[in-house]
Design an enzyme around this catalytic site. Sequence first.
Site, mmCIF file in Angstrom:
data_model
loop_
_atom_site.group_PDB
_atom_site.id
_atom_site.type_symbol
_atom_site.label_atom_id
_atom_site.label_comp_id
_atom_site.label_asym_id
_atom_site.label_seq_id
_atom_site.Cartn_x
_atom_site.Cartn_y
_atom_site.Cartn_z
ATOM 1 N N VAL A 45 11.126 38.280 2.877
ATOM 2 C CA VAL A 45 11.793 38.151 4.181
ATOM 3 C C VAL A 45 13.076 37.329 4.027
ATOM 4 O O VAL A 45 14.141 37.689 4.570
ATOM 5 C CB VAL A 45 10.836 37.523 5.225
ATOM 6 N N CYS A 46 12.973 36.237 3.278
ATOM 7 C CA CYS A 46 14.161 35.391 3.058
ATOM 8 C C CYS A 46 15.285 36.178 2.391
ATOM 9 O O CYS A 46 16.468 35.981 2.695
ATOM 10 C CB CYS A 46 13.806 34.202 2.172
ATOM 11 N N THR A 47 14.921 37.058 1.480
ATOM 12 C CA THR A 47 15.931 37.865 0.787
ATOM 13 C C THR A 47 16.704 38.717 1.804
ATOM 14 O O THR A 47 17.935 38.795 1.766
ATOM 15 C CB THR A 47 15.244 38.747 -0.273
ATOM 16 N N LEU A 50 18.967 36.319 4.075
ATOM 17 C CA LEU A 50 20.203 35.821 3.468
ATOM 18 C C LEU A 50 21.203 36.942 3.251
ATOM 19 O O LEU A 50 22.413 36.747 3.399
ATOM 20 C CB LEU A 50 19.897 35.083 2.166
#
Length: 212
Positions: A45-47, A50
């Site tokens: 999810v963070c990928t 960002l």
Amino acid sequence: MATLRLGDTAPDFTAVTSEGTLNFYEYLGDGWGILFSHPADFTPVCTTELGTAAKFKDEFAKRNVKMMALSVDGAESHKEWIKDINETQHTEVNFPIVADVERKVSDLYDMIHPNANDTLTVRSVFIIGPDKKIKLTLTYPASTGRNFYELLRVIDSLQLTAHHKVATPANWENGQKVVVSPSIPTAEAKTIFTKGVEEIKPYLRLTPDPTA
Ligand code: BEZ
């Protein structure tokens, strides 16, 4: 560590980031800022978050907003992860990610919520005005990626309402009608908002976006 509330001064810090050691206030200069935290590097999810933030950089820049991300992994890890983000999200991460290995910034901004996770930061967002006051906070769990259109929409509202005696209604988008501030009597509102004031109720008055 104290809970930060709207109107509080955003704590300043100097930290190692993916772009070297940076002082937060110097990085922001006289503009607006978004500081947002991520649970960990090399997570799916963070990928996507960002990558999305990188694609929105021009939109934020148009609004004089600088982004700074944070996770509790180290700078070398961030740099390796950024290569993956660029490759998989077809973009170029173009803002610093704080390497908050010692949790100093996370503690300052209360980004670790022990009942959610003892060690990883949750998905916090702080929007900071040019006066370095906190204008908005959001907290999402690790399992839910944030909506960057919403962050832009909030910035538009914050910047509009900072300069005009208006507020923005539910689901408002840039350019739509806005609400006259409750503190202004309708007769006075009609002299301020020359594009017209529509009185639906004495406390509910609409006017075209004064900047449109
Ligand atoms: C993610 O960014 O995909 C993620 C991180 C921590 C827990 C769950 C998801």
